[in-house]
Design a protein around this motif. Structure first.
Motif, PDB file in Angstrom:
ATOM      1  N   ARG A  87      68.014 -71.941 -47.255  1.00 47.25           N
ATOM      2  CA  ARG A  87      68.400 -73.212 -46.502  1.00 47.25           C
ATOM      3  C   ARG A  87      67.259 -73.924 -46.346  1.00 47.25           C
ATOM      4  N   GLY A  88      65.981 -73.589 -46.699  1.00 49.31           N
ATOM      5  CA  GLY A  88      64.706 -74.415 -46.268  1.00 49.31           C
ATOM      6  C   GLY A  88      64.213 -74.281 -45.111  1.00 49.31           C
ATOM      7  N   GLU A  89      64.717 -73.223 -44.290  1.00 52.33           N
ATOM      8  CA  GLU A  89      64.103 -73.015 -42.871  1.00 52.33           C
ATOM      9  C   GLU A  89      62.716 -72.191 -42.983  1.00 52.33           C
ATOM     10  N   ARG A  90      62.247 -72.276 -41.789  1.00 57.12           N
ATOM     11  CA  ARG A  90      60.947 -71.644 -41.568  1.00 57.12           C
ATOM     12  C   ARG A  90      61.487 -70.083 -41.428  1.00 57.12           C
ATOM     13  N   PHE A  91      60.950 -69.066 -42.402  1.00 51.51           N
ATOM     14  CA  PHE A  91      61.549 -67.659 -42.494  1.00 51.51           C
ATOM     15  C   PHE A  91      60.320 -66.747 -42.234  1.00 51.51           C
ATOM     16  N   LYS A  92      59.024 -66.917 -41.967  1.00 48.79           N
ATOM     17  CA  LYS A  92      57.927 -66.151 -41.950  1.00 48.79           C
ATOM     18  C   LYS A  92      58.230 -64.962 -40.970  1.00 48.79           C
ATOM     19  N   ARG A  93      58.821 -65.086 -39.701  1.00 42.52           N
ATOM     20  CA  ARG A  93      59.233 -64.153 -38.975  1.00 42.52           C
ATOM     21  C   ARG A  93      60.304 -63.209 -39.406  1.00 42.52           C
ATOM     22  N   GLN A  94      61.338 -63.815 -40.121  1.00 40.64           N
ATOM     23  CA  GLN A  94      62.508 -62.823 -40.789  1.00 40.64           C
ATOM     24  C   GLN A  94      62.008 -61.995 -41.885  1.00 40.64           C
ATOM     25  N   ALA A  95      61.192 -62.781 -42.776  1.00 37.96           N
ATOM     26  CA  ALA A  95      60.348 -62.108 -43.855  1.00 37.96           C
ATOM     27  C   ALA A  95      59.654 -60.904 -43.482  1.00 37.96           C
ATOM     28  N   ALA A  96      58.846 -60.931 -42.365  1.00 34.27           N
ATOM     29  CA  ALA A  96      58.048 -60.001 -41.884  1.00 34.27           C
ATOM     30  C   ALA A  96      58.981 -58.696 -41.256  1.00 34.27           C
ATOM     31  N   ILE A  97      60.068 -59.162 -40.472  1.00 38.64           N
ATOM     32  CA  ILE A  97      60.937 -58.128 -39.912  1.00 38.64           C
ATOM     33  C   ILE A  97      61.627 -57.591 -40.994  1.00 38.64           C
ATOM     34  N   ALA A  98      62.331 -58.023 -42.036  1.00 39.01           N
ATOM     35  CA  ALA A  98      62.774 -57.391 -43.004  1.00 39.01           C
ATOM     36  C   ALA A  98      61.814 -56.627 -43.847  1.00 39.01           C
ATOM     37  N   LYS A  99      60.578 -56.806 -44.184  1.00 40.68           N
ATOM     38  CA  LYS A  99      59.755 -56.171 -44.810  1.00 40.68           C
ATOM     39  C   LYS A  99      59.511 -54.868 -43.768  1.00 40.68           C
ATOM     40  N   LEU A 100      59.240 -54.865 -42.570  1.00 36.62           N
ATOM     41  CA  LEU A 100      58.924 -53.812 -41.708  1.00 36.62           C
ATOM     42  C   LEU A 100      59.886 -52.877 -41.450  1.00 36.62           C
ATOM     43  N   VAL A 101      61.265 -53.417 -41.381  1.00 32.33           N
ATOM     44  CA  VAL A 101      62.427 -52.705 -41.024  1.00 32.33           C
ATOM     45  C   VAL A 101      62.808 -51.994 -42.601  1.00 32.33           C
ATOM     46  N   ALA A 102      62.814 -52.395 -43.716  1.00 30.07           N
ATOM     47  CA  ALA A 102      63.062 -52.077 -44.903  1.00 30.07           C
ATOM     48  C   ALA A 102      62.263 -51.006 -45.277  1.00 30.07           C
ATOM     49  N   SER A 103      60.854 -51.038 -45.107  1.00 32.12           N
ATOM     50  CA  SER A 103      59.924 -50.062 -45.523  1.00 32.12           C
ATOM     51  C   SER A 103      59.721 -48.844 -44.813  1.00 32.12           C
TER      52      SER A 103
END
Length: 386
Positions: A312-328
């Protein structure tokens, strides 16, 4: 209202990669892994399938898809094997995307067709010996001498940097000093085979044994001035934006490994007997597998959310870090539990679970450690370091 169902196009791609992973990758990858050999035939097939060009526009030689499509492919591959998945992930997010995002028209014309077809692999040289997570501590230098950059320094743990089809490495280097006295960091494309560019022998690794990883060194390595990628002095910022995208991709790969553990344990629990009963009939095993499925499902939702924000072109830095942390975390926890369920067989390298266990740990380290992800999340919440 949120809808996490896949579109017809996304489901068709996911299904085709699932079929490839199970029919082509699964039967042979164990041998590649044991020999620590790069699976060129599988990479060639992925190239013919268009997987390396998924997020690239058709006019640039790609498939005209989106980054989420790439993530779906990475998840399905990692359900079977992470070496093949990380080869695709690094080839696209670290090799191709810097050229696609920041390259000149000439650079795109030169490199994108081969990268998108999988005929050429690119690598990204950021990490240095002794620096690790401190990417700003770059020591490699690039001095402009006439119409050439002269590079000196070294890089460590660089994926896809020494294969027979590696075309170049994009290198971060200190190119000067900023007005505030800090390092001016730029990114420069160094083609394979350039004099002064040396690829060390491959590492002996705990996991990802069928992927390619090397240390690199640059000794008065000269490349044309036009090999500067993007704006001079913006290399570090460019890299951070590439990493934000890459963290979503690594999260998808991690979810694949976590789900692969569930797949293997479900099969094994319905076959293995102990004390006269299928082990899947024991509540202890049922609860463990239920927890594994919960982790994989939750982590999948996290990377879907991050990818949606990015699309969507939104800021996603926080979501990306959460996804990487939770998934790993999910990948590591599921690999440990799967090994426990399999018992002695889980400790054997020839089993997928044995490979999953060896491959999981790096997911908490590569493209930003779990500690770095927590730091990023805290900063995005407005908490400043003391």
């Amino acid at each position: 209202m949120l809808d996490n169902r896949l579109s017809e196009e996304h489901e068709a791609l996911r299904s085709s990669v699932e079929t490839f992973a199970r029919k082509d990758v699964a039967p042979v990858i164990g041998d590649y892994y044991e020999r620590e050999e790069f699976p060129y035939p599988l990479v060639q097939t992925m190239g013919r399938m268009g997987l390396f060009g998924l997020p690239v526009a058709e006019e640039d030689g790609g498939m005209g898809g989106d980054y989420f499509t790439l993530c779906l492919a990475l998840e399905e591959l990692a359900r079977v094997d992470s070496s093949v998945s990380i080869t695709l992930e690094a080839g696209v997010s670290l090799g191709l995307m810097p050229i696609y995002r920041f390259g000149t028209a000439e650079q795109k014309k030169k490199w994108l067709p081969g990268l998108a077809s999988g005929e050429v692999l690119g690598a990204f040289g950021l990490t240095e010996p002794g620096c690790g997570s401190d990417a700003g501590g770059t020591r490699t230098t690039a001095v402009l001498d006439g119409d050439e950059w002269v590079l000196n320094g070294s890089k460590a743990f660089i994926t896809n940097s020494g294969t027979d089809i590696t075309g170049f490495v994009t290198v971060t280097a200190v190119t000067g000093t900023k007005p505030d006295g800090g390092k001016e960091i730029s990114t420069i494309v160094v083609p394979s085979g350039t004099p002064g560019f040396t690829v060390a022998p491959k590492y002996s690794k705990v996991g990802w044994n069928a992927s390619d990883t090397h240390e690199l060194s640059f000794d008065d390595c000269r490349v044309p001035a036009e090999n500067l990628l993007g704006e001079r002095g913006r290399g570090y910022a460019q890299f951070l934006s590439i990493l934000d995208e890459g963290r979503i991709a690594i999260a998808a790969l991690s979810v694949g490994l976590a789900q692969g553990c569930v797949d293997e344990c479900l099969r094994y629990a319905q076959e293995r007997e102990s004390f006269g009963r299928k082990i899947g009939e024991y509540q202890a095993i049922q609860f463990k597998i239920a927890d594994m499925e919960t982790r994989a499902h939750t982590a999948r939702l996290a990377y879907y959310d991050a990818a949606a924000s990015m699309q969507r072109g939104e800021r996603f830095k926080r979501q990306a870090a959460i996804a990487k942390l939770v998934a790993s975390n999910a990948a590591m926890d599921n690999a440990r539990d799967a090994t426990q369920i399999f018992g002695g067989y889980g400790f054997m390298n020839e089993t997928p679970v044995g490979r999953f266990y060896r491959d999981a740990k790096i997911l908490e380290i590569g493209e930003g450690t779990s500690e770095v992800q927590r730091m990023l999340i805290a900063r995005e919440l407005g908490l400043e370091a003391g």
